[in-house]
Design a protein around this motif. Structure first.
Motif, PDB file in Angstrom:
ATOM      1  N   TRP A   1      25.590  17.452 -33.099  1.00  0.00           N
ATOM      2  CA  TRP A   1      24.575  17.781 -34.093  1.00  0.00           C
ATOM      3  C   TRP A   1      23.394  16.803 -34.072  1.00  0.00           C
ATOM      4  CZ3 TRP A   1      25.594  22.201 -36.672  1.00  0.00           C
ATOM      5  CH2 TRP A   1      26.926  22.608 -36.810  1.00  0.00           C
ATOM      6  N   GLY A   2      22.187  17.333 -34.063  1.00  0.00           N
ATOM      7  CA  GLY A   2      21.000  16.523 -34.299  1.00  0.00           C
ATOM      8  C   GLY A   2      20.513  15.697 -33.133  1.00  0.00           C
ATOM      9  N   ILE A   3      21.177  15.767 -31.973  1.00  0.00           N
ATOM     10  CA  ILE A   3      20.763  14.978 -30.802  1.00  0.00           C
ATOM     11  C   ILE A   3      20.261  15.925 -29.715  1.00  0.00           C
ATOM     12  CG2 ILE A   3      21.511  13.420 -28.968  1.00  0.00           C
ATOM     13  CD1 ILE A   3      23.552  12.250 -30.900  1.00  0.00           C
ATOM     14  N   THR A   4      19.055  15.705 -29.242  1.00  0.00           N
ATOM     15  CA  THR A   4      18.527  16.502 -28.138  1.00  0.00           C
ATOM     16  C   THR A   4      18.301  15.636 -26.893  1.00  0.00           C
ATOM     17  OG1 THR A   4      16.298  16.229 -29.065  1.00  0.00           O
ATOM     18  CG2 THR A   4      17.472  18.272 -29.601  1.00  0.00           C
ATOM     19  N   GLN A   5      17.651  14.500 -27.039  1.00  0.00           N
ATOM     20  CA  GLN A   5      17.412  13.608 -25.903  1.00  0.00           C
ATOM     21  C   GLN A   5      18.704  12.867 -25.538  1.00  0.00           C
ATOM     22  OE1 GLN A   5      14.473  13.537 -24.306  1.00  0.00           O
ATOM     23  NE2 GLN A   5      13.588  15.006 -25.742  1.00  0.00           N
ATOM     24  N   GLY A   6      19.059  12.887 -24.246  1.00  0.00           N
ATOM     25  CA  GLY A   6      20.299  12.254 -23.833  1.00  0.00           C
ATOM     26  C   GLY A   6      21.523  13.113 -24.084  1.00  0.00           C
ATOM     27  N   ASN A   7      21.313  14.296 -24.602  1.00  0.00           N
ATOM     28  CA  ASN A   7      22.384  15.279 -24.792  1.00  0.00           C
ATOM     29  C   ASN A   7      22.437  16.121 -23.517  1.00  0.00           C
ATOM     30  OD1 ASN A   7      23.739  17.714 -25.366  1.00  0.00           O
ATOM     31  ND2 ASN A   7      23.128  17.707 -27.508  1.00  0.00           N
ATOM     32  N   PRO A   8      23.532  16.078 -22.743  1.00  0.00           N
ATOM     33  CA  PRO A   8      23.546  16.770 -21.450  1.00  0.00           C
ATOM     34  C   PRO A   8      23.385  18.279 -21.557  1.00  0.00           C
ATOM     35  CG  PRO A   8      25.748  16.001 -22.022  1.00  0.00           C
ATOM     36  CD  PRO A   8      24.803  15.378 -23.004  1.00  0.00           C
ATOM     37  N   VAL A   9      23.741  18.859 -22.703  1.00  0.00           N
ATOM     38  CA  VAL A   9      23.519  20.291 -22.898  1.00  0.00           C
ATOM     39  C   VAL A   9      22.028  20.562 -23.084  1.00  0.00           C
ATOM     40  CG1 VAL A   9      24.005  22.294 -24.347  1.00  0.00           C
ATOM     41  CG2 VAL A   9      25.820  20.621 -23.891  1.00  0.00           C
ATOM     42  N   HIS A  10      21.420  19.855 -24.027  1.00  0.00           N
ATOM     43  CA  HIS A  10      20.016  20.132 -24.328  1.00  0.00           C
ATOM     44  C   HIS A  10      19.095  19.656 -23.207  1.00  0.00           C
ATOM     45  CE1 HIS A  10      16.384  20.780 -26.704  1.00  0.00           C
ATOM     46  NE2 HIS A  10      17.147  21.448 -27.544  1.00  0.00           N
ATOM     47  N   ASP A  11      19.455  18.589 -22.526  1.00  0.00           N
ATOM     48  CA  ASP A  11      18.629  18.129 -21.401  1.00  0.00           C
ATOM     49  C   ASP A  11      18.519  19.223 -20.343  1.00  0.00           C
ATOM     50  OD1 ASP A  11      18.271  15.687 -22.626  1.00  0.00           O
ATOM     51  OD2 ASP A  11      19.728  14.616 -21.365  1.00  0.00           O
ATOM     52  N   ALA A  12      19.638  19.892 -20.046  1.00  0.00           N
ATOM     53  CA  ALA A  12      19.638  20.958 -19.042  1.00  0.00           C
ATOM     54  C   ALA A  12      18.910  22.191 -19.552  1.00  0.00           C
ATOM     55  CB  ALA A  12      21.073  21.312 -18.652  1.00  0.00           C
ATOM     56  N   VAL A  13      19.058  22.480 -20.831  1.00  0.00           N
ATOM     57  CA  VAL A  13      18.349  23.606 -21.445  1.00  0.00           C
ATOM     58  C   VAL A  13      16.839  23.406 -21.323  1.00  0.00           C
ATOM     59  CG1 VAL A  13      17.799  24.656 -23.683  1.00  0.00           C
ATOM     60  CG2 VAL A  13      20.188  24.308 -23.030  1.00  0.00           C
ATOM     61  N   ARG A  14      16.368  22.203 -21.627  1.00  0.00           N
ATOM     62  CA  ARG A  14      14.935  21.905 -21.520  1.00  0.00           C
ATOM     63  C   ARG A  14      14.455  22.041 -20.078  1.00  0.00           C
ATOM     64  NH1 ARG A  14      16.140  17.515 -24.445  1.00  0.00           N
ATOM     65  NH2 ARG A  14      15.663  16.160 -22.688  1.00  0.00           N
ATOM     66  N   ALA A  15      15.271  21.591 -19.150  1.00  0.00           N
ATOM     67  CA  ALA A  15      14.868  21.650 -17.742  1.00  0.00           C
ATOM     68  C   ALA A  15      14.666  23.099 -17.293  1.00  0.00           C
ATOM     69  CB  ALA A  15      15.921  20.967 -16.871  1.00  0.00           C
ATOM     70  N   ILE A  16      15.569  23.986 -17.684  1.00  0.00           N
ATOM     71  CA  ILE A  16      15.444  25.394 -17.290  1.00  0.00           C
ATOM     72  C   ILE A  16      14.231  26.027 -17.952  1.00  0.00           C
ATOM     73  CG2 ILE A  16      16.556  27.656 -17.371  1.00  0.00           C
ATOM     74  CD1 ILE A  16      19.249  26.183 -17.204  1.00  0.00           C
ATOM     75  N   ALA A  17      14.023  25.741 -19.233  1.00  0.00           N
ATOM     76  CA  ALA A  17      12.861  26.288 -19.925  1.00  0.00           C
ATOM     77  C   ALA A  17      11.564  25.816 -19.268  1.00  0.00           C
ATOM     78  CB  ALA A  17      12.893  25.896 -21.394  1.00  0.00           C
ATOM     79  N   GLY A  18      11.562  24.579 -18.787  1.00  0.00           N
ATOM     80  CA  GLY A  18      10.391  24.068 -18.088  1.00  0.00           C
ATOM     81  C   GLY A  18      10.107  24.843 -16.817  1.00  0.00           C
ATOM     82  N   LEU A  19      11.168  25.224 -16.105  1.00  0.00           N
ATOM     83  CA  LEU A  19      11.000  26.006 -14.881  1.00  0.00           C
ATOM     84  C   LEU A  19      10.483  27.411 -15.171  1.00  0.00           C
ATOM     85  CD1 LEU A  19      14.326  25.009 -13.056  1.00  0.00           C
ATOM     86  CD2 LEU A  19      12.015  24.258 -12.457  1.00  0.00           C
ATOM     87  N   ALA A  20      10.787  27.924 -16.357  1.00  0.00           N
ATOM     88  CA  ALA A  20      10.387  29.290 -16.702  1.00  0.00           C
ATOM     89  C   ALA A  20       8.913  29.415 -17.038  1.00  0.00           C
ATOM     90  CB  ALA A  20      11.230  29.788 -17.882  1.00  0.00           C
ATOM     91  N   GLY A  21       8.261  28.307 -17.357  1.00  0.00           N
ATOM     92  CA  GLY A  21       6.819  28.351 -17.631  1.00  0.00           C
ATOM     93  C   GLY A  21       6.473  29.101 -18.908  1.00  0.00           C
ATOM     94  N   ILE A  22       6.857  28.552 -20.027  1.00  0.00           N
ATOM     95  CA  ILE A  22       6.598  29.196 -21.316  1.00  0.00           C
ATOM     96  C   ILE A  22       5.145  28.943 -21.736  1.00  0.00           C
ATOM     97  CG2 ILE A  22       7.254  29.272 -23.756  1.00  0.00           C
ATOM     98  CD1 ILE A  22       9.291  30.428 -21.681  1.00  0.00           C
ATOM     99  N   THR A  23       4.470  29.995 -22.122  1.00  0.00           N
ATOM    100  CA  THR A  23       3.063  29.912 -22.496  1.00  0.00           C
ATOM    101  C   THR A  23       2.867  29.356 -23.901  1.00  0.00           C
ATOM    102  OG1 THR A  23       2.717  31.911 -21.154  1.00  0.00           O
ATOM    103  CG2 THR A  23       0.915  31.243 -22.635  1.00  0.00           C
ATOM    104  N   PHE A  24       3.727  29.799 -24.835  1.00  0.00           N
ATOM    105  CA  PHE A  24       3.562  29.419 -26.244  1.00  0.00           C
ATOM    106  C   PHE A  24       4.918  29.549 -26.922  1.00  0.00           C
ATOM    107  CE2 PHE A  24       2.152  29.638 -30.640  1.00  0.00           C
ATOM    108  CZ  PHE A  24       0.966  28.898 -30.658  1.00  0.00           C
ATOM    109  N   ASN A  25       5.166  28.647 -27.868  1.00  0.00           N
ATOM    110  CA  ASN A  25       6.411  28.670 -28.638  1.00  0.00           C
ATOM    111  C   ASN A  25       6.095  28.772 -30.126  1.00  0.00           C
ATOM    112  OD1 ASN A  25       9.359  28.171 -29.123  1.00  0.00           O
ATOM    113  ND2 ASN A  25       8.578  26.291 -30.060  1.00  0.00           N
TER     114      ASN A  25
END
Length: 424
Positions: free
Chosen positions: A208-232
Protein backbone atom coordinates in the motif's frame (compact mmCIF):
# COMPACT_ATOMS: atom_id res chain seq x y z
CA UNK A 1 -21.72 0.12 22.51
CA UNK A 2 -20.71 1.97 19.33
CA UNK A 3 -22.89 1.80 16.22
CA UNK A 4 -20.83 1.68 13.02
CA UNK A 5 -22.02 1.56 9.41
CA UNK A 6 -19.82 -0.68 7.32
CA UNK A 7 -19.51 -0.22 3.55
CA UNK A 8 -21.19 -3.44 2.44
CA UNK A 9 -22.82 -4.05 -0.92
CA UNK A 10 -25.05 -1.24 -2.13
CA UNK A 11 -26.90 -0.54 1.10
CA UNK A 12 -24.29 -0.86 3.88
CA UNK A 13 -24.34 -2.88 7.09
CA UNK A 14 -24.93 -1.40 10.55
CA UNK A 15 -23.21 -3.23 13.44
CA UNK A 16 -22.92 -2.59 17.16
CA UNK A 17 -19.35 -2.88 18.40
CA UNK A 18 -17.77 -2.31 21.82
CA UNK A 19 -17.39 1.37 22.70
CA UNK A 20 -13.63 0.87 22.99
CA UNK A 21 -13.30 0.21 19.26
CA UNK A 22 -11.03 2.62 17.38
CA UNK A 23 -12.66 3.74 14.14
CA UNK A 24 -10.11 4.33 11.40
CA UNK A 25 -11.27 6.14 8.26
CA UNK A 26 -9.75 8.26 5.54
CA UNK A 27 -9.92 11.98 6.17
CA UNK A 28 -13.29 12.89 4.70
CA UNK A 29 -12.98 15.20 1.74
CA UNK A 30 -16.11 16.85 0.38
CA UNK A 31 -16.76 16.55 -3.30
CA UNK A 32 -15.67 19.45 -5.48
CA UNK A 33 -18.59 21.89 -5.93
CA UNK A 34 -18.43 21.79 -9.74
CA UNK A 35 -17.25 18.43 -11.08
CA UNK A 36 -17.58 19.36 -14.74
CA UNK A 37 -15.73 22.62 -14.19
CA UNK A 38 -12.94 20.88 -12.26
CA UNK A 39 -12.57 18.26 -15.00
CA UNK A 40 -12.52 20.96 -17.65
CA UNK A 41 -9.82 22.85 -15.78
CA UNK A 42 -7.68 19.68 -15.50
CA UNK A 43 -7.97 19.19 -19.26
CA UNK A 44 -7.18 22.84 -20.08
CA UNK A 45 -4.66 23.62 -17.33
CA UNK A 46 -2.92 20.30 -16.70
CA UNK A 47 -0.39 19.61 -13.96
CA UNK A 48 2.28 18.95 -16.60
CA UNK A 49 2.34 19.16 -20.37
CA UNK A 50 0.08 20.96 -22.85
CA UNK A 51 -3.74 21.12 -22.65
CA UNK A 52 -5.57 18.19 -24.20
CA UNK A 53 -6.83 20.18 -27.19
CA UNK A 54 -3.27 21.13 -28.12
CA UNK A 55 -2.34 17.46 -28.28
CA UNK A 56 -5.21 16.24 -30.45
CA UNK A 57 -5.17 17.49 -34.06
CA UNK A 58 -8.23 17.50 -36.28
CA UNK A 59 -8.67 14.17 -38.04
CA UNK A 60 -6.91 12.22 -35.30
CA UNK A 61 -8.16 8.89 -33.97
CA UNK A 62 -8.44 8.68 -30.18
CA UNK A 63 -8.38 5.73 -27.79
CA UNK A 64 -9.55 6.20 -24.19
CA UNK A 65 -8.76 3.55 -21.59
CA UNK A 66 -11.35 3.31 -18.78
CA UNK A 67 -11.88 1.12 -15.71
CA UNK A 68 -14.12 -1.95 -15.79
CA UNK A 69 -17.12 -2.54 -13.54
CA UNK A 70 -15.00 -3.61 -10.54
CA UNK A 71 -13.97 0.01 -10.00
CA UNK A 72 -16.23 2.94 -9.09
CA UNK A 73 -14.80 5.19 -11.80
CA UNK A 74 -17.54 7.74 -12.63
CA UNK A 75 -17.43 7.34 -16.41
CA UNK A 76 -20.85 8.93 -16.92
CA UNK A 77 -19.56 12.14 -15.34
CA UNK A 78 -15.99 12.16 -16.65
CA UNK A 79 -16.27 11.10 -20.28
CA UNK A 80 -18.87 13.66 -21.42
CA UNK A 81 -16.56 16.50 -20.33
CA UNK A 82 -13.56 14.87 -21.98
CA UNK A 83 -15.53 14.34 -25.21
CA UNK A 84 -16.73 17.94 -25.08
CA UNK A 85 -13.08 19.03 -25.29
CA UNK A 86 -12.77 16.93 -28.44
CA UNK A 87 -16.05 18.04 -30.04
CA UNK A 88 -14.24 18.99 -33.24
CA UNK A 89 -13.52 15.30 -33.92
CA UNK A 90 -15.79 12.84 -35.70
CA UNK A 91 -17.35 10.73 -32.90
CA UNK A 92 -16.56 7.64 -34.99
CA UNK A 93 -12.87 8.44 -34.51
CA UNK A 94 -13.10 7.93 -30.72
CA UNK A 95 -12.92 4.45 -29.17
CA UNK A 96 -13.35 3.68 -25.49
CA UNK A 97 -11.34 0.66 -24.34
CA UNK A 98 -12.61 -1.11 -21.21
CA UNK A 99 -9.42 -2.07 -19.37
CA UNK A 100 -10.51 -5.38 -17.88
CA UNK A 101 -7.00 -6.71 -17.25
CA UNK A 102 -7.60 -10.43 -16.72
CA UNK A 103 -11.12 -9.89 -15.36
CA UNK A 104 -14.15 -11.16 -17.28
CA UNK A 105 -15.92 -9.05 -19.88
CA UNK A 106 -18.51 -6.63 -18.55
CA UNK A 107 -22.08 -7.64 -19.32
CA UNK A 108 -24.38 -5.44 -21.38
CA UNK A 109 -26.21 -4.46 -18.19
CA UNK A 110 -22.93 -3.52 -16.52
CA UNK A 111 -21.85 -1.44 -19.51
CA UNK A 112 -25.17 0.38 -19.38
CA UNK A 113 -24.64 0.98 -15.66
CA UNK A 114 -21.10 2.25 -16.26
CA UNK A 115 -21.69 4.51 -19.25
CA UNK A 116 -25.41 5.13 -19.61
CA UNK A 117 -27.34 4.93 -22.89
CA UNK A 118 -26.26 8.33 -24.24
CA UNK A 119 -22.53 7.61 -23.97
CA UNK A 120 -22.92 4.09 -25.33
CA UNK A 121 -24.63 5.59 -28.36
CA UNK A 122 -21.92 8.17 -28.98
CA UNK A 123 -18.63 6.23 -28.96
CA UNK A 124 -17.12 3.05 -30.25
CA UNK A 125 -16.51 0.53 -27.46
CA UNK A 126 -14.03 -2.33 -27.17
CA UNK A 127 -13.57 -4.65 -24.21
CA UNK A 128 -10.05 -5.87 -23.60
CA UNK A 129 -9.33 -9.62 -23.76
CA UNK A 130 -6.06 -10.57 -22.08
CA UNK A 131 -6.39 -14.16 -23.24
CA UNK A 132 -6.24 -13.38 -26.98
CA UNK A 133 -2.56 -12.65 -27.50
CA UNK A 134 -3.16 -11.92 -31.19
CA UNK A 135 -4.97 -8.73 -30.19
CA UNK A 136 -1.77 -7.37 -28.64
CA UNK A 137 1.49 -5.87 -29.83
CA UNK A 138 4.87 -6.62 -28.30
CA UNK A 139 6.44 -3.33 -27.19
CA UNK A 140 9.67 -4.98 -26.09
CA UNK A 141 10.49 -6.74 -22.86
CA UNK A 142 9.63 -5.87 -19.29
CA UNK A 143 12.82 -4.45 -17.69
CA UNK A 144 15.21 -7.06 -16.26
CA UNK A 145 13.21 -9.92 -17.80
CA UNK A 146 12.77 -11.62 -21.16
CA UNK A 147 8.97 -11.40 -20.88
CA UNK A 148 7.22 -9.47 -23.68
CA UNK A 149 5.29 -6.32 -22.84
CA UNK A 150 2.09 -7.10 -24.76
CA UNK A 151 -0.48 -4.26 -24.95
CA UNK A 152 -3.82 -4.05 -26.79
CA UNK A 153 -2.95 -3.45 -30.46
CA UNK A 154 -6.08 -1.46 -31.31
CA UNK A 155 -5.37 0.99 -28.48
CA UNK A 156 -1.77 1.44 -29.61
CA UNK A 157 -2.94 2.02 -33.19
CA UNK A 158 -4.83 5.19 -32.18
CA UNK A 159 -3.14 8.49 -33.00
CA UNK A 160 -3.94 9.75 -29.50
CA UNK A 161 -3.96 7.51 -26.40
CA UNK A 162 -5.68 8.74 -23.24
CA UNK A 163 -5.81 6.99 -19.88
CA UNK A 164 -8.58 7.76 -17.39
CA UNK A 165 -8.65 6.27 -13.92
CA UNK A 166 -9.55 6.32 -10.27
CA UNK A 167 -6.71 6.66 -7.76
CA UNK A 168 -7.10 4.63 -4.60
CA UNK A 169 -4.65 2.76 -2.38
CA UNK A 170 -3.65 -0.60 -3.87
CA UNK A 171 -2.44 -3.53 -1.82
CA UNK A 172 0.56 -4.46 -3.96
CA UNK A 173 0.80 -1.80 -6.71
CA UNK A 174 0.82 1.10 -4.24
CA UNK A 175 -1.96 3.05 -5.95
CA UNK A 176 -4.36 2.40 -8.80
CA UNK A 177 -5.07 4.63 -11.79
CA UNK A 178 -2.61 6.20 -14.20
CA UNK A 179 -0.20 3.69 -15.75
CA UNK A 180 -2.25 0.73 -14.52
CA UNK A 181 -4.79 1.67 -17.19
CA UNK A 182 -2.23 0.39 -19.72
CA UNK A 183 -0.83 -2.59 -17.83
CA UNK A 184 -2.34 -4.70 -16.48
CA UNK A 185 -5.50 -2.97 -17.76
CA UNK A 186 -4.83 -3.52 -21.47
CA UNK A 187 -2.05 -6.13 -21.25
CA UNK A 188 -1.99 -9.77 -22.35
CA UNK A 189 -2.00 -12.61 -19.83
CA UNK A 190 1.72 -13.42 -20.22
CA UNK A 191 2.61 -9.83 -19.36
CA UNK A 192 0.18 -9.71 -16.44
CA UNK A 193 1.62 -12.92 -15.00
CA UNK A 194 5.06 -11.31 -14.85
CA UNK A 195 3.71 -8.08 -13.34
CA UNK A 196 2.06 -10.24 -10.66
CA UNK A 197 4.83 -12.81 -10.25
CA UNK A 198 5.39 -14.44 -6.88
CA UNK A 199 8.71 -12.64 -6.49
CA UNK A 200 7.22 -9.21 -7.20
CA UNK A 201 4.16 -9.75 -4.99
CA UNK A 202 6.31 -11.10 -2.15
CA UNK A 203 8.66 -8.08 -2.22
CA UNK A 204 8.40 -5.90 0.93
CA UNK A 205 7.98 -2.73 -1.17
CA UNK A 206 5.02 -4.20 -3.08
CA UNK A 207 2.44 -2.79 -0.74
CA UNK A 208 0.00 0.00 0.00
CA UNK A 209 1.09 3.55 -0.80
CA UNK A 210 4.49 2.74 -2.36
CA UNK A 211 5.12 3.26 -6.07
CA UNK A 212 8.84 4.06 -6.41
CA UNK A 213 11.00 1.02 -5.66
CA UNK A 214 7.91 -1.18 -5.79
CA UNK A 215 8.77 -3.92 -8.35
CA UNK A 216 5.13 -4.19 -9.43
CA UNK A 217 4.59 -0.48 -10.02
CA UNK A 218 8.07 0.06 -11.46
CA UNK A 219 7.28 -2.48 -14.21
CA UNK A 220 3.81 -1.03 -14.73
CA UNK A 221 5.31 2.43 -15.30
CA UNK A 222 7.87 1.03 -17.71
CA UNK A 223 5.21 -0.58 -19.90
CA UNK A 224 3.04 2.53 -19.87
CA UNK A 225 6.08 4.52 -20.96
CA UNK A 226 6.54 2.21 -23.94
CA UNK A 227 2.89 2.67 -24.91
CA UNK A 228 3.27 6.42 -25.42
CA UNK A 229 0.32 7.89 -23.55
CA UNK A 230 -0.74 11.30 -24.82
CA UNK A 231 -2.73 12.49 -21.80
CA UNK A 232 -3.84 11.12 -18.43
CA UNK A 233 -6.92 12.04 -16.41
CA UNK A 234 -7.28 10.62 -12.88
CA UNK A 235 -9.88 11.34 -10.22
CA UNK A 236 -10.09 10.72 -6.49
CA UNK A 237 -13.41 9.96 -4.82
CA UNK A 238 -14.86 10.08 -1.32
CA UNK A 239 -17.07 7.42 0.26
CA UNK A 240 -20.09 8.91 -1.50
CA UNK A 241 -18.28 8.49 -4.84
CA UNK A 242 -18.15 12.27 -5.30
CA UNK A 243 -14.98 13.59 -6.95
CA UNK A 244 -12.64 15.14 -4.43
CA UNK A 245 -9.94 16.13 -6.93
CA UNK A 246 -8.93 15.73 -10.57
CA UNK A 247 -5.41 15.33 -11.97
CA UNK A 248 -4.71 15.79 -15.67
CA UNK A 249 -1.73 16.04 -17.97
CA UNK A 250 1.45 14.09 -18.66
CA UNK A 251 0.92 10.55 -17.38
CA UNK A 252 3.57 10.17 -14.70
CA UNK A 253 3.46 13.71 -13.30
CA UNK A 254 -0.34 13.81 -13.06
CA UNK A 255 -0.53 10.34 -11.52
CA UNK A 256 2.19 11.15 -8.98
CA UNK A 257 0.26 14.26 -7.92
CA UNK A 258 -2.91 12.21 -7.52
CA UNK A 259 -1.09 9.59 -5.47
CA UNK A 260 0.30 12.28 -3.17
CA UNK A 261 -3.21 13.63 -2.62
CA UNK A 262 -4.65 10.16 -1.97
CA UNK A 263 -1.79 9.35 0.41
CA UNK A 264 -2.40 12.53 2.42
CA UNK A 265 -6.10 11.81 2.78
CA UNK A 266 -6.02 8.02 3.20
CA UNK A 267 -3.00 7.11 5.34
CA UNK A 268 -3.74 6.85 9.05
CA UNK A 269 -1.14 6.10 11.74
CA UNK A 270 -1.89 3.93 14.77
CA UNK A 271 0.37 3.50 17.76
CA UNK A 272 0.21 -0.30 18.09
CA UNK A 273 -1.32 -3.32 16.35
CA UNK A 274 -4.73 -4.62 17.42
CA UNK A 275 -5.97 -8.02 18.52
CA UNK A 276 -9.06 -7.77 16.31
CA UNK A 277 -9.63 -5.66 13.19
CA UNK A 278 -12.99 -5.31 11.44
CA UNK A 279 -12.83 -4.32 7.79
CA UNK A 280 -14.79 -4.19 4.52
CA UNK A 281 -14.01 -4.09 0.84
CA UNK A 282 -15.47 -0.57 0.46
CA UNK A 283 -18.92 -1.75 -0.62
CA UNK A 284 -20.23 -2.13 -4.17
CA UNK A 285 -18.72 -2.35 -6.76
CA UNK A 286 -15.46 -3.23 -5.01
CA UNK A 287 -16.96 -6.01 -2.88
CA UNK A 288 -18.59 -7.93 -5.73
CA UNK A 289 -16.57 -11.07 -5.08
CA UNK A 290 -14.23 -12.78 -2.66
CA UNK A 291 -11.25 -12.40 -5.00
CA UNK A 292 -11.47 -8.60 -4.80
CA UNK A 293 -12.12 -8.76 -1.04
CA UNK A 294 -8.52 -9.78 -0.36
CA UNK A 295 -7.77 -6.05 -0.62
CA UNK A 296 -9.90 -5.28 2.42
CA UNK A 297 -8.24 -8.09 4.34
CA UNK A 298 -4.83 -6.72 3.38
CA UNK A 299 -5.73 -3.27 4.74
CA UNK A 300 -6.64 -4.85 8.07
CA UNK A 301 -3.52 -7.02 8.06
CA UNK A 302 -1.34 -3.90 8.23
CA UNK A 303 -2.42 -3.32 11.85
CA UNK A 304 -3.47 -6.73 13.23
CA UNK A 305 -1.26 -8.50 15.75
CA UNK A 306 0.39 -11.75 14.64
CA UNK A 307 -2.08 -14.44 15.64
CA UNK A 308 -4.91 -11.87 15.80
CA UNK A 309 -8.27 -11.91 14.05
CA UNK A 310 -9.59 -10.09 10.98
CA UNK A 311 -13.36 -9.89 10.47
CA UNK A 312 -14.40 -8.72 7.00
CA UNK A 313 -17.90 -7.87 5.78
CA UNK A 314 -17.97 -8.13 1.98
CA UNK A 315 -21.21 -8.93 0.18
CA UNK A 316 -19.67 -10.95 -2.71
CA UNK A 317 -22.79 -10.72 -4.87
CA UNK A 318 -20.76 -12.24 -7.73
CA UNK A 319 -19.55 -15.14 -5.59
CA UNK A 320 -15.92 -16.26 -5.56
CA UNK A 321 -16.29 -15.53 -8.61
CA UNK A 322 -16.82 -18.57 -10.84
CA UNK A 323 -14.63 -17.16 -13.62
CA UNK A 324 -10.85 -16.74 -13.56
CA UNK A 325 -8.31 -18.97 -11.84
CA UNK A 326 -8.94 -18.01 -8.20
CA UNK A 327 -11.43 -20.76 -7.40
CA UNK A 328 -9.34 -23.52 -8.97
CA UNK A 329 -6.15 -22.42 -7.22
CA UNK A 330 -7.93 -22.60 -3.87
CA UNK A 331 -9.09 -26.13 -4.67
CA UNK A 332 -5.64 -27.28 -5.69
CA UNK A 333 -3.98 -26.51 -2.34
CA UNK A 334 -4.78 -27.74 1.14
CA UNK A 335 -4.63 -24.33 2.78
CA UNK A 336 -2.34 -21.26 2.82
CA UNK A 337 0.88 -23.02 3.86
CA UNK A 338 0.57 -25.68 1.16
CA UNK A 339 -0.16 -23.03 -1.47
CA UNK A 340 2.84 -20.86 -0.55
CA UNK A 341 5.11 -23.91 -0.50
CA UNK A 342 4.03 -24.85 -4.01
CA UNK A 343 4.37 -21.26 -5.20
CA UNK A 344 8.00 -21.26 -4.07
CA UNK A 345 8.80 -24.00 -6.61
CA UNK A 346 10.48 -22.76 -9.81
CA UNK A 347 8.36 -22.24 -12.92
CA UNK A 348 5.02 -21.96 -11.11
CA UNK A 349 2.85 -19.21 -12.62
CA UNK A 350 -0.87 -19.13 -13.28
CA UNK A 351 -3.76 -16.71 -13.66
CA UNK A 352 -4.90 -15.15 -10.36
CA UNK A 353 -2.14 -16.74 -8.27
CA UNK A 354 -1.19 -13.29 -6.98
CA UNK A 355 -4.49 -12.84 -5.17
CA UNK A 356 -4.23 -16.25 -3.52
CA UNK A 357 -0.62 -15.49 -2.59
CA UNK A 358 -1.61 -12.29 -0.77
CA UNK A 359 -4.54 -14.07 0.87
CA UNK A 360 -2.27 -16.89 2.07
CA UNK A 361 0.28 -14.43 3.46
CA UNK A 362 -2.50 -12.68 5.40
CA UNK A 363 -3.84 -15.98 6.72
CA UNK A 364 -0.39 -16.93 7.95
CA UNK A 365 -0.55 -13.82 10.12
CA UNK A 366 -4.15 -13.88 11.36
CA UNK A 367 -7.47 -15.72 11.45
CA UNK A 368 -9.90 -14.34 8.90
CA UNK A 369 -13.67 -14.44 9.44
CA UNK A 370 -15.87 -13.50 6.49
CA UNK A 371 -19.48 -12.31 6.28
CA UNK A 372 -20.62 -12.61 2.67
CA UNK A 373 -24.29 -12.91 1.77
CA UNK A 374 -23.33 -14.03 -1.74
CA UNK A 375 -21.45 -17.13 -0.55
CA UNK A 376 -22.49 -20.18 1.43
CA UNK A 377 -20.59 -21.15 4.59
CA UNK A 378 -19.21 -24.16 2.75
CA UNK A 379 -17.93 -22.01 -0.11
CA UNK A 380 -16.12 -19.81 2.41
CA UNK A 381 -14.59 -22.82 4.18
CA UNK A 382 -13.43 -24.18 0.82
CA UNK A 383 -11.69 -20.83 0.32
CA UNK A 384 -9.89 -21.39 3.69
CA UNK A 385 -11.97 -18.81 5.58
CA UNK A 386 -14.18 -19.02 8.65
CA UNK A 387 -17.76 -17.98 7.84
CA UNK A 388 -19.59 -15.60 10.15
CA UNK A 389 -23.18 -14.45 9.81
CA UNK A 390 -23.26 -11.92 12.65
CA UNK A 391 -20.28 -9.57 12.54
CA UNK A 392 -20.84 -8.25 16.07
CA UNK A 393 -21.04 -11.76 17.51
CA UNK A 394 -17.88 -12.79 15.69
CA UNK A 395 -16.06 -9.76 17.08
CA UNK A 396 -17.22 -10.47 20.63
CA UNK A 397 -16.00 -14.06 20.40
CA UNK A 398 -12.62 -13.00 18.99
CA UNK A 399 -12.14 -10.39 21.71
CA UNK A 400 -13.06 -12.89 24.40
CA UNK A 401 -10.49 -15.36 23.09
CA UNK A 402 -7.82 -12.64 23.02
CA UNK A 403 -8.24 -11.80 26.71
CA UNK A 404 -9.53 -9.01 28.89
CA UNK A 405 -7.11 -6.41 27.50
CA UNK A 406 -7.91 -7.18 23.85
CA UNK A 407 -7.96 -4.22 21.48
CA UNK A 408 -10.28 -3.60 18.54
CA UNK A 409 -10.13 -1.42 15.42
CA UNK A 410 -12.67 -1.00 12.63
CA UNK A 411 -12.07 0.15 9.05
CA UNK A 412 -15.60 0.98 7.84
CA UNK A 413 -14.33 1.91 4.36
CA UNK A 414 -11.86 -0.96 4.13
CA UNK A 415 -9.05 -0.35 1.63
CA UNK A 416 -9.98 3.31 1.20
CA UNK A 417 -7.86 3.69 4.33
CA UNK A 418 -4.17 2.71 4.62
CA UNK A 419 -3.54 2.18 8.32
CA UNK A 420 0.03 1.68 9.48
CA UNK A 421 1.81 1.16 12.77
CA UNK A 422 4.49 3.74 13.41
CA UNK A 423 5.66 6.88 15.09
CA UNK A 424 4.30 10.29 14.17
Amino acid sequence: MKTVELAYGRSGLVVDLPASADTIEPRYMPGVPDEAGTLRQALRQPIAGPPLRDLVPRGATVGISVCDVTRPFPAQRVLPVLLEELDYLDPAAITVFVATGTHRRCTDAELLQMFGPELLGRVQLQQHDAFDVGRHRNLGTIPDTDVPAYVERAFLDQDVRITTGFIEPHFFAGFSGGPKMVAPGLAALETVLELHSAARIGHPQATWGITQGNPVHDAVRAIAGLAGITFNLDVTLNRDHAMTNVFGGELFASHAAGCAFARATAMVRVEAPYDVVVTTNSGYPLDQNLYQSVKGMSAAAQIVKPGGTIVIASECSDGLPGHGGYQELLRQADGPDAFLARLAQPGVASHDQWQVQVQAMIQRRARVLVKAAGLTPQELRTAWFEPVDDVAAGVRAALSSAGSDATLAVLPQGPQTIPYVGQA
